[in-house]
Design a protein around this motif. Structure first.
Motif, PDB file in Angstrom:
ATOM      1  N   PHE A  29      -2.524  10.630   4.816  1.00  0.00           N
ATOM      2  CA  PHE A  29      -3.977  10.684   4.964  1.00  0.00           C
ATOM      3  C   PHE A  29      -4.545   9.280   4.933  1.00  0.00           C
ATOM      4  N   ASP A  30      -5.766   9.175   5.364  1.00  0.00           N
ATOM      5  CA  ASP A  30      -6.473   7.903   5.373  1.00  0.00           C
ATOM      6  C   ASP A  30      -7.517   7.904   4.272  1.00  0.00           C
ATOM      7  N   ILE A  31      -7.537   6.837   3.506  1.00  0.00           N
ATOM      8  CA  ILE A  31      -8.578   6.641   2.510  1.00  0.00           C
ATOM      9  C   ILE A  31      -9.668   5.832   3.194  1.00  0.00           C
ATOM     10  N   ARG A  32     -10.847   6.393   3.263  1.00  0.00           N
ATOM     11  CA  ARG A  32     -11.940   5.744   3.982  1.00  0.00           C
ATOM     12  C   ARG A  32     -12.785   4.894   3.044  1.00  0.00           C
ATOM     13  N   GLN A  33     -13.628   4.104   3.643  1.00  0.00           N
ATOM     14  CA  GLN A  33     -14.449   3.189   2.873  1.00  0.00           C
ATOM     15  C   GLN A  33     -15.528   3.906   2.069  1.00  0.00           C
ATOM     16  N   ASP A  34     -15.801   5.165   2.360  1.00  0.00           N
ATOM     17  CA  ASP A  34     -16.745   5.890   1.510  1.00  0.00           C
ATOM     18  C   ASP A  34     -16.082   6.357   0.213  1.00  0.00           C
ATOM     19  N   ASN A  35     -14.750   6.218   0.114  1.00  0.00           N
ATOM     20  CA  ASN A  35     -14.032   6.499  -1.131  1.00  0.00           C
ATOM     21  C   ASN A  35     -13.889   5.256  -1.994  1.00  0.00           C
ATOM     22  N   VAL A  36     -13.561   4.138  -1.365  1.00  0.00           N
ATOM     23  CA  VAL A  36     -13.304   2.881  -2.072  1.00  0.00           C
ATOM     24  C   VAL A  36     -14.041   1.776  -1.334  1.00  0.00           C
ATOM     25  N   LYS A  37     -14.848   1.035  -2.061  1.00  0.00           N
ATOM     26  CA  LYS A  37     -15.655  -0.005  -1.418  1.00  0.00           C
ATOM     27  C   LYS A  37     -14.794  -1.147  -0.883  1.00  0.00           C
ATOM     28  N   ASP A  38     -13.865  -1.668  -1.690  1.00  0.00           N
ATOM     29  CA  ASP A  38     -13.014  -2.781  -1.286  1.00  0.00           C
ATOM     30  C   ASP A  38     -11.606  -2.253  -1.017  1.00  0.00           C
ATOM     31  N   LEU A  39     -11.349  -1.861   0.214  1.00  0.00           N
ATOM     32  CA  LEU A  39     -10.060  -1.247   0.556  1.00  0.00           C
ATOM     33  C   LEU A  39      -8.905  -2.238   0.477  1.00  0.00           C
ATOM     34  N   ALA A  40      -9.149  -3.498   0.780  1.00  0.00           N
ATOM     35  CA  ALA A  40      -8.071  -4.487   0.726  1.00  0.00           C
ATOM     36  C   ALA A  40      -7.575  -4.657  -0.710  1.00  0.00           C
ATOM     37  N   ALA A  41      -8.480  -4.764  -1.662  1.00  0.00           N
ATOM     38  CA  ALA A  41      -8.094  -4.886  -3.071  1.00  0.00           C
ATOM     39  C   ALA A  41      -7.413  -3.603  -3.547  1.00  0.00           C
ATOM     40  N   PHE A  42      -7.932  -2.457  -3.124  1.00  0.00           N
ATOM     41  CA  PHE A  42      -7.332  -1.183  -3.504  1.00  0.00           C
ATOM     42  C   PHE A  42      -5.924  -1.054  -2.933  1.00  0.00           C
ATOM     43  N   ALA A  43      -5.720  -1.511  -1.700  1.00  0.00           N
ATOM     44  CA  ALA A  43      -4.388  -1.450  -1.084  1.00  0.00           C
ATOM     45  C   ALA A  43      -3.394  -2.288  -1.875  1.00  0.00           C
ATOM     46  N   GLY A  44      -3.807  -3.479  -2.313  1.00  0.00           N
ATOM     47  CA  GLY A  44      -2.924  -4.322  -3.117  1.00  0.00           C
ATOM     48  C   GLY A  44      -2.584  -3.668  -4.446  1.00  0.00           C
ATOM     49  N   TRP A  45      -3.601  -3.108  -5.103  1.00  0.00           N
ATOM     50  CA  TRP A  45      -3.376  -2.440  -6.386  1.00  0.00           C
ATOM     51  C   TRP A  45      -2.475  -1.213  -6.216  1.00  0.00           C
ATOM     52  N   LEU A  46      -2.740  -0.423  -5.177  1.00  0.00           N
ATOM     53  CA  LEU A  46      -1.955   0.792  -4.954  1.00  0.00           C
ATOM     54  C   LEU A  46      -0.500   0.465  -4.621  1.00  0.00           C
ATOM     55  N   THR A  47      -0.267  -0.568  -3.853  1.00  0.00           N
ATOM     56  CA  THR A  47       1.093  -0.997  -3.540  1.00  0.00           C
ATOM     57  C   THR A  47       1.815  -1.431  -4.813  1.00  0.00           C
ATOM     58  N   GLU A  48       1.102  -2.124  -5.679  1.00  0.00           N
ATOM     59  CA  GLU A  48       1.672  -2.550  -6.950  1.00  0.00           C
ATOM     60  C   GLU A  48       2.033  -1.345  -7.827  1.00  0.00           C
ATOM     61  N   VAL A  49       1.162  -0.351  -7.872  1.00  0.00           N
ATOM     62  CA  VAL A  49       1.433   0.851  -8.664  1.00  0.00           C
ATOM     63  C   VAL A  49       2.636   1.604  -8.092  1.00  0.00           C
ATOM     64  N   ILE A  50       2.725   1.703  -6.794  1.00  0.00           N
ATOM     65  CA  ILE A  50       3.864   2.391  -6.162  1.00  0.00           C
ATOM     66  C   ILE A  50       5.163   1.665  -6.482  1.00  0.00           C
ATOM     67  N   ASP A  51       5.141   0.331  -6.417  1.00  0.00           N
ATOM     68  CA  ASP A  51       6.339  -0.442  -6.754  1.00  0.00           C
ATOM     69  C   ASP A  51       6.729  -0.241  -8.213  1.00  0.00           C
ATOM     70  N   GLN A  52       5.747  -0.192  -9.115  1.00  0.00           N
ATOM     71  CA  GLN A  52       6.032   0.049 -10.527  1.00  0.00           C
ATOM     72  C   GLN A  52       6.633   1.431 -10.732  1.00  0.00           C
ATOM     73  N   ARG A  53       6.123   2.414 -10.008  1.00  0.00           N
ATOM     74  CA  ARG A  53       6.661   3.777 -10.130  1.00  0.00           C
ATOM     75  C   ARG A  53       8.096   3.854  -9.634  1.00  0.00           C
ATOM     76  N   ARG A  54       8.396   3.098  -8.601  1.00  0.00           N
ATOM     77  CA  ARG A  54       9.759   3.101  -8.056  1.00  0.00           C
ATOM     78  C   ARG A  54      10.765   2.453  -9.000  1.00  0.00           C
ATOM     79  N   THR A  55      10.337   1.366  -9.655  1.00  0.00           N
ATOM     80  CA  THR A  55      11.239   0.668 -10.558  1.00  0.00           C
ATOM     81  C   THR A  55      11.228   1.268 -11.960  1.00  0.00           C
ATOM     82  N   GLY A  56      10.293   2.178 -12.215  1.00  0.00           N
ATOM     83  CA  GLY A  56      10.235   2.846 -13.511  1.00  0.00           C
ATOM     84  C   GLY A  56       9.464   2.054 -14.561  1.00  0.00           C
TER      85      GLY A  56
END
Length: 127
Positions: A97-124
């Motif tokens: 799915f696509d997260i639109r800008q009406d969900n998150v104001k700063d999508l670039a910052a959210f993308a960085g944070w979400l990628t970091e969380v996904i990496d943390q989940r993968r490494t445990g």
């Protein structure tokens, strides 16, 4: 008198510009539709983006991906104000799915944070 009948009868009247009347016939329903849609989103508090220990959910029950189901976070695309961020699942047949800008104001910052969380989940690692 019905307003639609009155407006269409004015289209053929010489005193009123027919171009303006035709514009009003098209423009008024569009404005009412947009206001109705935005009002519905405001009243129902949708779309709701939830990021929790189980994964990401967009909306109340429809689009959901668990942390193990997320393959990657795509790149922010679109014009300013209408940007979106794709969340791509591991399974090629699953729907992301696509997260639109009406969900998150700063999508670039959210993308960085979400990628970091996904990496943390993968490494445990929990942080």
């Amino acid at each position: 008198m019905n307003p639609a009948i009155g407006l269409t009868s004015q289209m053929f009247d010489d005193a009123v510009d027919p171009g303006w009347s035709a514009f009003t016939l098209v423009y008024a329903p569009v404005v009412v539709g947009v206001i109705g849609f935005l009002g519905w989103q405001l009243i129902t508090q949708r779309p709701v983006l939830t990021v929790d220990q189980d994964g990401i959910r967009l909306g109340t029950r429809r689009r959901r991906l668990g942390w193990s189901d997320i393959g990657m976070v795509g790149f922010v695309s679109g014009t300013k104000g209408l940007q979106n961020l794709p969340v791509i699942p591991n399974d090629a047949w699953a729907k992301g799915f696509d997260i639109r800008q009406d969900n998150v104001k700063d999508l670039a910052a959210f993308a960085g944070w979400l990628t970091e969380v996904i990496d943390q989940r993968r490494t445990g690692v929990r942080g």
